[in-house]
Design a protein around this motif. Structure first.
Motif, PDB file in Angstrom:
ATOM      1  N   ILE A  35      14.506  10.286  -4.057  1.00  8.44           N
ATOM      2  CA  ILE A  35      15.522   9.320  -4.484  1.00  8.44           C
ATOM      3  C   ILE A  35      15.154   8.721  -5.834  1.00  8.44           C
ATOM      4  N   THR A  36      14.071   7.990  -5.863  1.00 10.55           N
ATOM      5  CA  THR A  36      13.564   7.376  -7.093  1.00 10.55           C
ATOM      6  C   THR A  36      12.153   6.915  -6.819  1.00 10.55           C
ATOM      7  N   ILE A  37      11.373   6.745  -7.858  1.00 10.87           N
ATOM      8  CA  ILE A  37       9.990   6.321  -7.688  1.00 10.87           C
ATOM      9  C   ILE A  37       9.892   4.839  -7.392  1.00 10.87           C
ATOM     10  N   ASP A  38      10.930   4.052  -7.701  1.00 12.73           N
ATOM     11  CA  ASP A  38      10.853   2.591  -7.563  1.00 12.73           C
ATOM     12  C   ASP A  38      10.548   2.127  -6.140  1.00 12.73           C
ATOM     13  N   PRO A  39      11.222   2.674  -5.090  1.00 13.70           N
ATOM     14  CA  PRO A  39      10.866   2.219  -3.735  1.00 13.70           C
ATOM     15  C   PRO A  39       9.410   2.492  -3.386  1.00 13.70           C
ATOM     16  N   LEU A  40       8.856   3.612  -3.881  1.00  7.97           N
ATOM     17  CA  LEU A  40       7.461   3.924  -3.595  1.00  7.97           C
ATOM     18  C   LEU A  40       6.538   2.929  -4.280  1.00  7.97           C
ATOM     19  N   ARG A  41       6.864   2.572  -5.519  1.00 13.82           N
ATOM     20  CA  ARG A  41       6.052   1.578  -6.214  1.00 13.82           C
ATOM     21  C   ARG A  41       6.144   0.216  -5.530  1.00 13.82           C
ATOM     22  N   THR A  42       7.343  -0.118  -5.077  1.00 11.74           N
ATOM     23  CA  THR A  42       7.510  -1.386  -4.360  1.00 11.74           C
ATOM     24  C   THR A  42       6.716  -1.381  -3.065  1.00 11.74           C
ATOM     25  N   LEU A  43       6.779  -0.258  -2.345  1.00 11.73           N
ATOM     26  CA  LEU A  43       6.029  -0.137  -1.100  1.00 11.73           C
ATOM     27  C   LEU A  43       4.538  -0.240  -1.366  1.00 11.73           C
ATOM     28  N   GLY A  44       4.070   0.422  -2.440  1.00 10.33           N
ATOM     29  CA  GLY A  44       2.664   0.334  -2.792  1.00 10.33           C
ATOM     30  C   GLY A  44       2.251  -1.084  -3.137  1.00 10.33           C
ATOM     31  N   LEU A  81       2.192  13.012   5.298  1.00 10.07           N
ATOM     32  CA  LEU A  81       1.685  12.889   6.662  1.00 10.07           C
ATOM     33  C   LEU A  81       0.339  12.166   6.656  1.00 10.07           C
ATOM     34  N   PHE A  82      -0.523  12.485   5.696  1.00 20.68           N
ATOM     35  CA  PHE A  82      -1.816  11.812   5.587  1.00 20.68           C
ATOM     36  C   PHE A  82      -1.632  10.312   5.375  1.00 20.68           C
ATOM     37  N   VAL A  83      -0.701   9.922   4.506  1.00 19.03           N
ATOM     38  CA  VAL A  83      -0.455   8.508   4.239  1.00 19.03           C
ATOM     39  C   VAL A  83      -0.038   7.782   5.514  1.00 19.03           C
ATOM     40  N   VAL A  84       0.875   8.362   6.270  1.00 20.15           N
ATOM     41  CA  VAL A  84       1.358   7.724   7.500  1.00 20.15           C
ATOM     42  C   VAL A  84       0.227   7.583   8.513  1.00 20.15           C
ATOM     43  N   LEU A  85      -0.585   8.625   8.669  1.00 20.05           N
ATOM     44  CA  LEU A  85      -1.691   8.561   9.617  1.00 20.05           C
ATOM     45  C   LEU A  85      -2.753   7.556   9.166  1.00 20.05           C
ATOM     46  N   MET A  86      -2.987   7.450   7.847  1.00 21.88           N
ATOM     47  CA  MET A  86      -3.944   6.468   7.345  1.00 21.88           C
ATOM     48  C   MET A  86      -3.423   5.052   7.541  1.00 21.88           C
ATOM     49  N   LEU A  87      -2.122   4.858   7.421  1.00 22.85           N
ATOM     50  CA  LEU A  87      -1.540   3.545   7.706  1.00 22.85           C
ATOM     51  C   LEU A  87      -1.783   3.156   9.160  1.00 22.85           C
ATOM     52  N   GLN A  88      -1.684   4.120  10.050  1.00 21.23           N
ATOM     53  CA  GLN A  88      -1.962   3.843  11.457  1.00 21.23           C
ATOM     54  C   GLN A  88      -3.413   3.411  11.651  1.00 21.23           C
ATOM     55  N   VAL A  89      -4.332   4.073  10.925  1.00 18.43           N
ATOM     56  CA  VAL A  89      -5.740   3.687  10.983  1.00 18.43           C
ATOM     57  C   VAL A  89      -5.920   2.261  10.451  1.00 18.43           C
ATOM     58  N   ALA A  90      -5.259   1.956   9.330  1.00 17.83           N
ATOM     59  CA  ALA A  90      -5.372   0.621   8.732  1.00 17.83           C
ATOM     60  C   ALA A  90      -4.861  -0.452   9.689  1.00 17.83           C
ATOM     61  N   PHE A  91      -3.727  -0.187  10.345  1.00 17.52           N
ATOM     62  CA  PHE A  91      -3.179  -1.171  11.280  1.00 17.52           C
ATOM     63  C   PHE A  91      -4.101  -1.349  12.495  1.00 17.52           C
ATOM     64  N   ARG A  92      -4.800  -0.273  12.865  1.00 16.29           N
ATOM     65  CA  ARG A  92      -5.764  -0.398  13.973  1.00 16.29           C
ATOM     66  C   ARG A  92      -6.924  -1.314  13.573  1.00 16.29           C
ATOM     67  N   THR A  93      -7.412  -1.178  12.341  1.00 22.22           N
ATOM     68  CA  THR A  93      -8.496  -2.057  11.882  1.00 22.22           C
ATOM     69  C   THR A  93      -7.996  -3.499  11.741  1.00 22.22           C
ATOM     70  N   CYS A 150      -7.870  -1.609   3.962  1.00 27.08           N
ATOM     71  CA  CYS A 150      -6.566  -1.989   3.405  1.00 27.08           C
ATOM     72  C   CYS A 150      -6.574  -1.959   1.881  1.00 27.08           C
ATOM     73  N   MET A 151      -7.724  -2.219   1.264  1.00 26.25           N
ATOM     74  CA  MET A 151      -7.837  -2.062  -0.186  1.00 26.25           C
ATOM     75  C   MET A 151      -7.575  -0.610  -0.573  1.00 26.25           C
ATOM     76  N   PHE A 152      -8.112   0.309   0.208  1.00 26.19           N
ATOM     77  CA  PHE A 152      -7.865   1.734  -0.045  1.00 26.19           C
ATOM     78  C   PHE A 152      -6.390   2.068   0.133  1.00 26.19           C
ATOM     79  N   LEU A 189      -1.791  -6.449   2.766  1.00 30.02           N
ATOM     80  CA  LEU A 189      -2.631  -6.098   3.909  1.00 30.02           C
ATOM     81  C   LEU A 189      -4.058  -6.621   3.789  1.00 30.02           C
ATOM     82  N   PRO A 190      -4.759  -6.477   2.636  1.00 30.82           N
ATOM     83  CA  PRO A 190      -6.112  -7.051   2.560  1.00 30.82           C
ATOM     84  C   PRO A 190      -6.121  -8.554   2.769  1.00 30.82           C
ATOM     85  N   CYS A 191      -5.082  -9.238   2.289  1.00 31.29           N
ATOM     86  CA  CYS A 191      -4.996 -10.686   2.493  1.00 31.29           C
ATOM     87  C   CYS A 191      -4.824 -11.011   3.971  1.00 31.29           C
ATOM     88  N   VAL A 192      -4.024 -10.206   4.668  1.00 35.21           N
ATOM     89  CA  VAL A 192      -3.832 -10.415   6.103  1.00 35.21           C
ATOM     90  C   VAL A 192      -5.151 -10.227   6.847  1.00 35.21           C
TER      91      VAL A 192
END
Length: 448
Positions: free
Chosen positions: A124-133, A418-430, A166-168, A139-142
Motif C-alpha cells: 500500500i505505502t511505506i507510511d503505515p509501516l513507519r508509523t507502526l515502527g 512471518l519472523f516479525v509477527v513471531l518475534m512480536l509474540q516473543v516480545a509480548f511474552r517477555t 522491545c528495544m530490538f 513497548l520498552p517504556c511499558v
C-alpha cells in the motif's frame, strides 16, 4: 476449513485495495519497459522467448515473466492503465499465496492473519509501516512499568529482558526495505520478481502442505505444554492422493525458475521446510528433495544452452562487492548487526561520545537482538521462528551481490513478515512476565 474462512478476509481486503489503487500513469515511458515492449512487438512470437534470451537481451532466461508483458501488449497496446492493473493482480495473487504458505507452515490462524496483514501493508505505502515502527517505541517504556509490580530486585531480570527485547522490536520494521508500492505495484519491470514469487510461494506452500498432512510424528514423551485434544480438535487427513501436492510444487518450481533467477533458492527453502518438520518431531520425506534439486540442475543446464554465458553489460554494471553486501545480509540474520560499525565509530571519539545517548541506544539495540533470539529459542514456535529468519536470508542471498533494488527483497519479505509477527509474540511474552506480579511462595502464606 471453516475456522480459516474468516481469516481469508485479510488477503481479500488487501488484494482488493491493491487492485483499486493500481498505477495508471505514464508507466510505458520507463526505459526498460519501452525497450522490452519494442522487442516484443518486433518479434511478435510469445513462445520464442522459451528458446533464448528475454526481450532486454541482457543474458537472462525469463520466458515465464515475459508472457504477462505479451498478454498486456495484446490486450492493452499502449494503454498504461491496463499494464498497471496486471501488476496489481499479480501482487494480489502473491498476497493470497503468502497467506497459503503461512497457513501451511504455522497451522495457526492468528499468526497467519497477522503475517498476511503485514505483507499486505507492504503493497500500500511505506507510511503505515513507519508509523507502526514508531509505535513500537512504546513497548520498552511499558516494560519499565514492571518495576511497580513488585520489589526492585525481584523484578529486575524480567524487566531488563523485556526492555531490551522491545528495544530490538523497534528496529525490525523501520530498517527493512518493505516498500513495494513503487517497485512492485507501480513499476512494470518489477513484475519479474512478483511473477516468480507467485510460483515460488505455490511451490513452497504445496510442499509444506504435503509434509504437514503426511509426515509421521516421532514418538515422544508428553510434556506439560502439550495442548489436550478437545471436540473441536481437527485431525489432518492426507486425502486420497497427497502426492498431488508434490507434483504441484515441482511444476510451480519449474515455472518460477523460468520467471526470475532468484528462484534458484527454492530447493534450499524446501530443504529448510523438511528440516523444520524434523526439528518439530516429524518424519519428512527426504527423498523428495531430489526432485527439486534435480529441477535446479536441469534449469542450469538448459540456461547454459539457451542464454549466453558471458557477463552482459547490464550484469557487469549491477554486480557489487564490499561492506554493503555484508550489511544487507546482516539485516536478515542479525537485524541490529548493522549498528555495530556505527557503535564502534562512535566510541572512537573517546569519552566525549558517552555524553550523548547514541552509544547507549545502539548498545541497547544490539543487546536486545541477542536477548530476543535467546528468548525466541525458548518459545514453543522456535523452530518456525528461526526457519522464517533463515529462509528470508537464503531467499535474498543470490541478490546480495547486486546493487540495491527493493524488488530483490519482495520474495524474502514473505518470510521476514512471518519472523516479525513471531518475534512480536516473543516480545509480548517477555512483557507479560515483566508486568506480572512476582510469584508468592506458598510456604509464606498465612495459615487459615
Amino acid at each position: 476449513m471453516k475456522r480459516w474462512l474468516p481469516w481469508l478476509a485479510i488477503p481479500t481486503l488487501f488484494s482488493i485495495w491493491v487492485m483499486l489503487k493500481h498505477a495508471a500513469g505514464n508507466l510505458l515511458a520507463d526505459t526498460d519497459t519501452a525497450v522490452l515492449l519494442a522487442n516484443i512487438r518486433e518479434r511478435n512470437n510469445p513462445w520464442s522467448w522459451f528458446a533464448g534470451d528475454w526481450p532486454l537481451f541482457n543474458h537472462f532466461y525469463r520466458p515465464i515473466s515475459t508472457l504477462p508483458f505479451e498478454l498486456d501488449n495484446a490486450l492493452y497496446g499502449n494503454n498504461a492503465a491496463g499494464y498497471g492493473l496486471t501488476n496489481a493482480i499479480i501482487c494480489a495473487i502473491c498476497i493470497f499465496a503468502a497467506f497459503w504458505f503461512f497457513r501451511e507452515f504455522t497451522d495457526n490462524a492468528p499468526t497467519t492473519g497477522a503475517a498476511t496483514a503485514l505483507f499486505g501493508l507492504c503493497h500500500i505505502t511505506i507510511d503505515p509501516l513507519r508509523t507502526l515502527g514508531s509505535l513500537f517505541w512504546i513497548l520498552p517504556c511499558v516494560a519499565l512499568i514492571g518495576f511497580t509490580r513488585g520489589k526492585f530486585k525481584e523484578k529486575l531480570p524480567s524487566v531488563l529482558i523485556a526492555f531490551f527485547v522491545c528495544m530490538f522490536i523497534t528496529q525490525i520494521l523501520p530498517n527493512t526495505p518493505l516498500d513495494f508500492k513503487s517497485r512492485i505495484v507501480d513499476w512494470l519491470p518489477g513484475r519479474t520478481a512478483s511473477t516468480m514469487t507467485i510460483f515460488a510461494l505455490i511451490a513452497i506452500a504445496s510442499y509444506t502442505r504435503f509434509e504437514r498432512l503426511t509426515a509421521a510424528r516421532k514418538p515422544q514423551a508428553p510434556t506439560p505444554y502439550d495442548v489436550p485434544a478437545t471436540k473441536s480438535t481437527v485431525v489432518a487427513s492426507p486425502g486420497r492422493a497427497p502426492w498431488i501436492w508434490v507434483a504441484v510444487a515441482a511444476i510451480a518450481t519449474a515455472l518460477a525458475l523460468g520467471a526470475y533467477e532468484q528462484a534458484i533458492m527454492i530447493p534450499a527453502l524446501i530443504t529448510g521446510i523438511c528440516i523444520t518438520f524434523a526439528l518439530n518431531h516429524r518424519k519428512p520425506h527426504w527423498a523428495n528433495l531430489a526432485i527439486f534439486w534435480g529441477l535446479l540442475i536441469a534449469y542450469i543446464i538448459v540456461r547454459r544452452q539457451l542464454v549466453p554465458s558471458d557477463v552482459s553489460g547490464y550484469q557487469a554494471q549491477q554486480f557489487r562487492s564490499g561492506p554493503g553486501v555484508l550489511l544487507d545480509l546482516t539485516n536478515y540474520l542479525f537485524p541490529s548487526g548493522a549498528q555495530i560499525p556505527v557503535l564502534w565509530s562512535t566510541l572512537e571519539l573517546g569519552i566525549v561520545a558517552l555524553i550523548t545517548g547514541s552509544p547507549f541506544i545502539i548498545a541497547s539495540l544490539v543487546a536486545g537482538n541477542v536477548l530476543a533470539l535467546k528468548e525466541a529459542f525458548q518459545s514453543r514456535s522456535r523452530w518456525i521462528l528461526f526457519a522464517s529468519l533463515l529462509m528470508g536470508f537464503f531467499a535474498f542471498l543470490p541478490m546480495a551481490w547486486l546493487k540495491f533494488f527493493s524488488h530483490y527483497h519482495y520474495f524474502p519479505a514473505v518470510f521476514y513478515c512471518l519472523f516479525v509477527v513471531l518475534m512480536l509474540q516473543v516480545a509480548f511474552r517477555t512483557l507479560k512476565a515483566a508486568l506480572s506480579p512476582p510469584p508468592i511462595d506458598a510456604n509464606q502464606l498465612p495459615a487459615q
